[in-house]
Design a protein around this motif. Structure first.
Motif, PDB file in Angstrom:
ATOM      1  N   ASN A  76       0.862  -1.195   0.182  1.00 15.61           N
ATOM      2  CA  ASN A  76       0.081   0.066   0.005  1.00 15.61           C
ATOM      3  C   ASN A  76       1.013   1.191  -0.037  1.00 15.61           C
ATOM      4  O   ASN A  76       1.387   1.708   0.922  1.00 15.61           O
ATOM      5  N   LYS A  77       1.203   1.653  -1.236  1.00 15.99           N
ATOM      6  CA  LYS A  77       2.345   2.823  -1.176  1.00 15.99           C
ATOM      7  C   LYS A  77       1.639   4.130  -0.621  1.00 15.99           C
ATOM      8  O   LYS A  77       0.644   4.578  -0.958  1.00 15.99           O
ATOM      9  N   PRO A  78       2.241   4.599   0.034  1.00 15.76           N
ATOM     10  CA  PRO A  78       1.717   5.835   0.754  1.00 15.76           C
ATOM     11  C   PRO A  78       2.054   6.967  -0.066  1.00 15.76           C
ATOM     12  O   PRO A  78       2.587   7.198  -1.074  1.00 15.76           O
ATOM     13  N   TYR A  79       1.249   8.131   0.262  1.00 15.25           N
ATOM     14  CA  TYR A  79       1.457   9.446  -0.263  1.00 15.25           C
ATOM     15  C   TYR A  79       2.662  10.015  -0.004  1.00 15.25           C
ATOM     16  O   TYR A  79       3.501   9.637   0.902  1.00 15.25           O
TER      17      TYR A  79
ATOM     18  N   ASN B 173       4.243  10.073  -6.832  1.00 15.47           N
ATOM     19  CA  ASN B 173       4.161  10.074  -5.524  1.00 15.47           C
ATOM     20  C   ASN B 173       3.211  10.816  -4.817  1.00 15.47           C
ATOM     21  O   ASN B 173       3.164  10.514  -3.592  1.00 15.47           O
TER      22      ASN B 173
ATOM     23  N   SER C 135       0.000   9.938  -5.562  1.00 18.35           N
ATOM     24  CA  SER C 135      -0.944   8.587  -5.736  1.00 18.35           C
ATOM     25  C   SER C 135      -0.875   7.661  -4.447  1.00 18.35           C
ATOM     26  O   SER C 135       0.561   7.584  -4.246  1.00 18.35           O
ATOM     27  N   GLU C 136      -1.787   7.053  -4.123  1.00 15.59           N
ATOM     28  CA  GLU C 136      -1.530   5.978  -3.020  1.00 15.59           C
ATOM     29  C   GLU C 136      -2.102   4.577  -3.436  1.00 15.59           C
ATOM     30  O   GLU C 136      -2.689   4.346  -4.684  1.00 15.59           O
TER      31      GLU C 136
ATOM     32  N   HIS D 112      -5.638  11.572   4.447  1.00 14.73           N
ATOM     33  CA  HIS D 112      -4.562  12.110   3.743  1.00 14.73           C
ATOM     34  C   HIS D 112      -4.167  13.227   4.152  1.00 14.73           C
ATOM     35  O   HIS D 112      -4.744  14.086   4.616  1.00 14.73           O
TER      36      HIS D 112
ATOM     37  N   ARG E 188      -7.601  13.347  -4.738  1.00 16.76           N
ATOM     38  CA  ARG E 188      -6.970  12.016  -3.911  1.00 16.76           C
ATOM     39  C   ARG E 188      -7.312  10.998  -4.924  1.00 16.76           C
ATOM     40  O   ARG E 188      -8.013  10.706  -5.603  1.00 16.76           O
TER      41      ARG E 188
ATOM     42  N   ILE F 134      -6.365   6.832  -5.459  1.00 14.12           N
ATOM     43  CA  ILE F 134      -5.860   5.439  -4.575  1.00 14.12           C
ATOM     44  C   ILE F 134      -6.042   4.162  -5.593  1.00 14.12           C
ATOM     45  O   ILE F 134      -7.328   3.964  -5.827  1.00 14.12           O
TER      46      ILE F 134
ATOM     47  N   PRO G 119      -1.403   1.949   5.013  1.00 15.78           N
ATOM     48  CA  PRO G 119      -0.094   2.413   4.147  1.00 15.78           C
ATOM     49  C   PRO G 119       1.356   1.989   4.690  1.00 15.78           C
ATOM     50  O   PRO G 119       1.373   2.191   5.850  1.00 15.78           O
TER      51      PRO G 119
END
Length: 199
Positions: free
Chosen positions: A8-11, A45, A47-48, A123, A161, A163, A177
């Motif tokens: 789960n790629k963080p913001y 970068n 996007s999540e 976020h 946002r 995701i 995340p």
């Protein structure tokens, strides 16, 4: 033996392990990835969400360059209240710029207005809930550069946002995340609906 992960790629983190810029990298996640691990279908970068990492270099070709399109679903928050007419335009396809002077009309896709999912992680730059907005669930079978952001901009809404929640049957679920989940090879390709991975 190849290995397969979902993150789960963080913001505010890029989808790579090395960069010449001063940015947060995947190596900062609390996980010991094996040598040769790389990201498939990167997220920018801002996007999540669901990001595939693997040591298998064939996955990009099998997932994104084959004849069979694979669905990707995004949860998207846009500024302003979206009308039914605007929603229909997104579904039918809108013109976006994919290169300097090159316009492209997006392939018809599935778009629906949804409620903010309960339990969704906050976020850091999300506007207050009382500011008019719309949550969308957008499912695509193509992936031009920044396509979702460009699509909502084409109908006069700003993406606030973004995701990614699934790629075919591979789901983000309730993975927090920055968390990592590893899959066995057979299950990984079954969920992605790729049958010829051993060819």
């Amino acid at each position: 033996m190849h290995r397969y992960f979902v993150v789960n790629k963080p913001y505010d983190m890029v989808s790579q392990f090395v960069s010449s810029h001063d940015v947060r990298l995947l190596g900062e996640l609390q996980f010991d990835f094996p040598e040769g691990t790389h990201a498939i279908g990167r997220l920018d970068n801002h996007s999540e969400g669901l990001l595939i990492l693997t040591t298998n270099k064939k996955v990009t070709r099998l997932l994104f360059q084959g004849e069979q399109p694979h669905e990707r679903t995004y949860l998207v928050k846009v500024k302003g209240e979206m009308s039914a007419d605007t929603l229909q335009r997104l579904k039918e396809g809108v013109p976006i710029c994919i290169a300097e002077g090159v316009d492209y009309v997006t392939v018809p896709c599935n778009v629906e207005i949804v409620q903010r999912p309960p339990g969704l992680f906050d976020h850091p730059r999300e506007l207050p809930v009382n500011v008019p907005h719309t949550w969308l669930l957008i499912t695509l079978t193509e992936g031009k550069f920044h396509q979702v952001r460009k699509m909502v901009a084409a109908v006069s809404h700003r993406c606030q946002r973004l995701i990614r929640v699934s790629i075919e049957g591979l789901l983000l679920g309730d993975l927090p995340p920055g968390a990592v989940k590893e899959f066995e090879e057979e299950e990984f390709f079954r969920l992605l609906k790729i049958a010829n991975y051993k060819d």
